[in-house]
Design a protein around this motif. Structure first.
Motif, PDB file in Angstrom:
ATOM      1  N   PHE A   3       0.799  -1.230   0.000  1.00  0.00           N
ATOM      2  CA  PHE A   3       0.000   0.000   0.000  1.00  0.00           C
ATOM      3  C   PHE A   3       0.831   1.279   0.000  1.00  0.00           C
ATOM      4  O   PHE A   3       0.252   2.371  -0.015  1.00  0.00           O
ATOM      5  N   GLY A   4       2.130   1.201   0.083  1.00  0.00           N
ATOM      6  CA  GLY A   4       2.960   2.389   0.115  1.00  0.00           C
ATOM      7  C   GLY A   4       2.899   3.104   1.449  1.00  0.00           C
ATOM      8  O   GLY A   4       2.721   2.489   2.514  1.00  0.00           O
ATOM      9  N   LEU A   5       3.023   4.431   1.429  1.00  0.00           N
ATOM     10  CA  LEU A   5       2.984   5.209   2.670  1.00  0.00           C
ATOM     11  C   LEU A   5       1.636   5.095   3.362  1.00  0.00           C
ATOM     12  O   LEU A   5       1.553   5.173   4.603  1.00  0.00           O
ATOM     13  N   PHE A   6       0.570   4.904   2.598  1.00  0.00           N
ATOM     14  CA  PHE A   6      -0.742   4.684   3.198  1.00  0.00           C
ATOM     15  C   PHE A   6      -0.719   3.438   4.087  1.00  0.00           C
ATOM     16  O   PHE A   6      -1.317   3.419   5.165  1.00  0.00           O
ATOM     17  N   GLY A   7      -0.036   2.391   3.654  1.00  0.00           N
ATOM     18  CA  GLY A   7       0.069   1.181   4.464  1.00  0.00           C
ATOM     19  C   GLY A   7       0.847   1.426   5.743  1.00  0.00           C
ATOM     20  O   GLY A   7       0.506   0.877   6.801  1.00  0.00           O
ATOM     21  N   ILE A   8       1.898   2.278   5.682  1.00  0.00           N
ATOM     22  CA  ILE A   8       2.664   2.590   6.894  1.00  0.00           C
ATOM     23  C   ILE A   8       1.795   3.352   7.887  1.00  0.00           C
ATOM     24  O   ILE A   8       1.795   3.049   9.094  1.00  0.00           O
ATOM     25  N   ILE A   9       1.043   4.337   7.393  1.00  0.00           N
ATOM     26  CA  ILE A   9       0.156   5.097   8.278  1.00  0.00           C
ATOM     27  C   ILE A   9      -0.899   4.181   8.889  1.00  0.00           C
ATOM     28  O   ILE A   9      -1.193   4.250  10.096  1.00  0.00           O
ATOM     29  N   LEU A  10      -1.471   3.297   8.078  1.00  0.00           N
ATOM     30  CA  LEU A  10      -2.465   2.359   8.589  1.00  0.00           C
ATOM     31  C   LEU A  10      -1.855   1.435   9.644  1.00  0.00           C
ATOM     32  O   LEU A  10      -2.467   1.162  10.688  1.00  0.00           O
ATOM     33  N   GLY A  11      -0.645   0.960   9.393  1.00  0.00           N
ATOM     34  CA  GLY A  11       0.037   0.105  10.367  1.00  0.00           C
ATOM     35  C   GLY A  11       0.326   0.828  11.669  1.00  0.00           C
ATOM     36  O   GLY A  11       0.192   0.261  12.760  1.00  0.00           O
ATOM     37  N   LEU A  12       0.706   2.115  11.590  1.00  0.00           N
ATOM     38  CA  LEU A  12       0.963   2.893  12.806  1.00  0.00           C
ATOM     39  C   LEU A  12      -0.319   3.096  13.612  1.00  0.00           C
ATOM     40  O   LEU A  12      -0.299   3.041  14.849  1.00  0.00           O
ATOM     41  N   ILE A  13      -1.453   3.308  12.918  1.00  0.00           N
ATOM     42  CA  ILE A  13      -2.721   3.467  13.629  1.00  0.00           C
ATOM     43  C   ILE A  13      -3.070   2.178  14.380  1.00  0.00           C
ATOM     44  O   ILE A  13      -3.471   2.204  15.555  1.00  0.00           O
ATOM     45  N   VAL A  14      -2.912   1.041  13.703  1.00  0.00           N
ATOM     46  CA  VAL A  14      -3.199  -0.243  14.355  1.00  0.00           C
ATOM     47  C   VAL A  14      -2.241  -0.469  15.524  1.00  0.00           C
ATOM     48  O   VAL A  14      -2.642  -0.938  16.597  1.00  0.00           O
ATOM     49  N   LEU A  15      -0.972  -0.126  15.346  1.00  0.00           N
ATOM     50  CA  LEU A  15       0.023  -0.327  16.398  1.00  0.00           C
ATOM     51  C   LEU A  15      -0.287   0.534  17.622  1.00  0.00           C
ATOM     52  O   LEU A  15      -0.236   0.047  18.765  1.00  0.00           O
ATOM     53  N   ILE A  16      -0.609   1.804  17.405  1.00  0.00           N
ATOM     54  CA  ILE A  16      -0.909   2.683  18.535  1.00  0.00           C
ATOM     55  C   ILE A  16      -2.188   2.242  19.242  1.00  0.00           C
ATOM     56  O   ILE A  16      -2.274   2.271  20.483  1.00  0.00           O
ATOM     57  N   ALA A  17      -3.187   1.812  18.463  1.00  0.00           N
ATOM     58  CA  ALA A  17      -4.417   1.308  19.082  1.00  0.00           C
ATOM     59  C   ALA A  17      -4.133   0.072  19.932  1.00  0.00           C
ATOM     60  O   ALA A  17      -4.698  -0.099  21.021  1.00  0.00           O
ATOM     61  N   HIS A  18      -3.236  -0.797  19.435  1.00  0.00           N
ATOM     62  CA  HIS A  18      -2.867  -1.984  20.208  1.00  0.00           C
ATOM     63  C   HIS A  18      -2.144  -1.597  21.492  1.00  0.00           C
ATOM     64  O   HIS A  18      -2.423  -2.146  22.576  1.00  0.00           O
ATOM     65  N   LEU A  19      -1.230  -0.621  21.411  1.00  0.00           N
ATOM     66  CA  LEU A  19      -0.515  -0.173  22.605  1.00  0.00           C
ATOM     67  C   LEU A  19      -1.474   0.443  23.623  1.00  0.00           C
ATOM     68  O   LEU A  19      -1.314   0.256  24.831  1.00  0.00           O
ATOM     69  N   CYS A  20      -2.486   1.174  23.138  1.00  0.00           N
ATOM     70  CA  CYS A  20      -3.459   1.777  24.054  1.00  0.00           C
ATOM     71  C   CYS A  20      -4.320   0.721  24.745  1.00  0.00           C
ATOM     72  O   CYS A  20      -4.845   0.962  25.840  1.00  0.00           O
ATOM     73  N   SER A  21      -4.465  -0.440  24.117  1.00  0.00           N
ATOM     74  CA  SER A  21      -5.291  -1.493  24.714  1.00  0.00           C
ATOM     75  C   SER A  21      -4.548  -2.328  25.742  1.00  0.00           C
ATOM     76  O   SER A  21      -5.171  -3.081  26.493  1.00  0.00           O
ATOM     77  N   LEU A  22      -3.218  -2.218  25.788  1.00  0.00           N
ATOM     78  CA  LEU A  22      -2.436  -3.046  26.694  1.00  0.00           C
ATOM     79  C   LEU A  22      -2.489  -2.512  28.120  1.00  0.00           C
ATOM     80  O   LEU A  22      -2.630  -1.313  28.362  1.00  0.00           O
ATOM     81  N   ARG A  23      -2.363  -3.430  29.062  1.00  0.00           N
ATOM     82  CA  ARG A  23      -2.283  -3.105  30.483  1.00  0.00           C
ATOM     83  C   ARG A  23      -1.140  -3.903  31.101  1.00  0.00           C
ATOM     84  O   ARG A  23      -0.835  -5.012  30.666  1.00  0.00           O
ATOM     85  N   SER A  24      -0.526  -3.324  32.102  1.00  0.00           N
ATOM     86  CA  SER A  24       0.461  -4.035  32.907  1.00  0.00           C
ATOM     87  C   SER A  24      -0.012  -3.981  34.350  1.00  0.00           C
ATOM     88  O   SER A  24       0.081  -2.937  35.006  1.00  0.00           O
TER      89      SER A  24
END
Length: 524
Positions: A452-473
């Motif tokens: 997907f090019g740069l669009f794929g990188i932006i989409l991957g970063l959104i998914v990554l940040i959403a995953h980090l926000c869902s984590l708990r320690s």
């Protein structure tokens, strides 16, 4: 009644299958020494390292006695001088005039003769076996309804050395060892506070590994401490061989590449965490101590940050975060730009890249995957090879393979630079396990950027940040203090303010005692 009886039998059978002991399953200690020695020898006495030393106390009406210990785990000199001699010589003198003692003779031996400070009573065989196999010496006296557990541990161990995985330019040079008592003493030396608490546990049906949780009572959040206790008590496993077993069994989320439990070899790092309100988990047999809760920003920090000036530490932290992003996205960005977004490059650079890739038969994705996999192989080979040649082989291998791949036309010279920059950036992250997470995610970003090019990188970063926000320690948000945003905690996140200005502890981690120091700078 029949149903209740059957259900009780089924429940007891399930408990036995799970390795649990009921009150009737625990065999009590026999006061007759012959029966006790027969039981002990039948269970563990056939091994050549199990020493059973029988003796007699007194001459006219001798009392039989015995000591049991493991050769190699117990200190034989201590047993000879402070246990056997006391029992056989001083015990014989005391037995000649038993009327001088108003208590039972066995209790007299414990209270008046044996001079070792660690001594307690053992009433059942499982406790006796655990004491012997843990390195203690057990003494038996004929007629006594209990045995004596005497502290006599004396195995060979590694001395205190500088940590190998967390080396600093400025700071303490001592590191944890495989001995739990040494590790707890290293923490005690730095916190002379009666509120520092160590809670012992035994985990593992076979290994019976000694584990201790450490926290400061008036600083730590009692809810988090109780959560740690509950998770440790729920562990049901044969053996705990290293802290990684505990880490995988108590972490909040299993299906994530990011670590949610912090581990360290440095006592000063653990002490700093305890003073913030976190809890340390010390496992006997490993030099790595676990610390919870562990947040994302903690993996970007080092204990050396607090030994340097605030401006230097802030610059280094910004550099770490920048290199974290570089190691994650540099190959993906190169693939996206050269494949889909050539118009973003200056004309001169675009012409140079086109000329380099003219003879390369593979697309940018295959080229990047080939180089990344090659470097990962070299990195693992350098770790597993002998220390004297490991570093040399990895460096020479990278240079030779990179140069040969460029001359053979398999990859472009720019791709070698990109992979080298990525590899160097990944080593800037202070914690190795966070670096491994980036290494795994890097391949995913490379694939989405190729599709997907740069669009794929932006989409991957959104998914990554959403995953980090869902984590708990342990119930604490993983991205604290950024999400949720806590203004006061920004003083010790990416930016490191002066020590005198960090007056409060992390709000969601510590308990009611959030005040750290006075809010004014000391006058010169």
């Amino acid at each position: 009644m029949k149903l209740k009886k059957n259900s009780f039998r089924e429940k007891r059978k399930r408990n036995i299958n799970k390795g649990e002991k009921t009150a009737t399953d625990i065999k009590q200690f026999s006061p007759f020494i012959e029966e006790s020695l027969t039981e002990i020898k039948a269970t563990i006495g056939h091994s050549p390292d199990v020493i059973v030393r029988e003796f007699k106390i007194g001459s006219s009406k001798p009392v039989k006695g015995a000591v049991i210990f493991i050769d190699g785990l117990a200190d034989k000199v201590l047993i000879q001088e402070y246990i056997l001699e006391k029992l056989m010589i001083d015990g014989s003198k005391a037995y000649q005039n038993p009327s001088a003692y108003l208590r039972n003779f066995a209790v007299t031996l414990k209270d008046d003769l044996i001079s070792i400070c660690e001594i307690s009573e053992v009433n059942d065989y499982p406790s006796l076996f655990e004491s012997v196999l843990s390195g203690d010496c057990v003494a038996l006296i004929d007629g006594s309804p209990f045995a004596f557990k005497i502290g006599a541990k004396g195995w060979e161990e590694r001395s205190i050395e500088e940590p190998t995985s967390e080396q600093l330019v400025r700071g303490p040079k001592d590191g944890f060892t495989e001995n739990m008592r040494v590790n707890t003493s290293l923490i005690r030396r730095r916190i002379i506070d009666p509120h520092l608490t160590f809670e012992p546990y035994r985990i593992g049906r076979r290994s019976r590994t000694e584990i201790s949780i450490a926290y400061i009572q008036d600083i730590a959040n009692e809810k988090i401490v109780q959560e740690v206790r509950d998770r440790l008590k729920k562990i049901d496993i044969d053996a705990i061989l290293e802290g990684g077993y505990i880490e995988s069994l108590i972490q909040d989320s299993t299906y994530t590449p990011f670590p949610t439990v912090y581990h360290t070899e440095r006592p000063d790092t653990v002490v700093g965490a305890l003073l913030e309100g976190r809890i340390a988990i010390i496992v006997d047999g490993t030099p790595f101590v676990l610390v919870v809760p562990a947040l994302f920003i903690h993996f970007m920090q080092s204990s050396e940050d607090y030994y340097q000036r605030a401006d230097i530490s802030t610059l280094i932290r910004i550099l770490r975060v920048g290199t974290f992003i570089l190691s994650l996205l540099t190959p993906a960005a190169y693939i996206a730009v050269t494949t889909y977004h050539q118009e973003m490059l200056p004309t001169t650079l675009l012409v140079s890249l086109t000329a380099q890739r003219e003879g390369v038969p593979f697309p940018a994705l295959i080229e990047a995957l080939f180089m990344e996999l090659t470097f990962e192989i070299l990195r693992e080979a350098g770790i597993r090879m002998p220390r004297a040649v490991g570093a040399a082989i990895s460096i020479v291998g990278a240079l030779v393979l990179g140069q040969a791949a460029v001359e053979a036309g398999l990859v472009s010279a720019t791709m070698v630079i990109v992979v080298s920059l990525t590899a160097i950036s990944s080593f800037v992250t202070p914690k190795f396990n966070m670096g491994i997470s980036v290494r795994m995610l890097r391949f995913g970003f490379m694939i989405v950027s190729a599709v997907f090019g740069l669009f794929g990188i932006i989409l991957g970063l959104i998914v990554l940040i959403a995953h980090l926000c869902s984590l708990r320690s342990f119930g604490i948000p993983y991205l604290l203090p950024f999400a949720p945003f806590v203004w006061k905690d920004q003083k010790d996140a990416i930016f490191r303010f002066s020590i005198w200005s960090m007056t409060t502890r992390p709000r969601l981690i510590s308990g009611v005692n959030n005040k750290r120091e006075q809010s004014s700078k000391p006058a010169p």
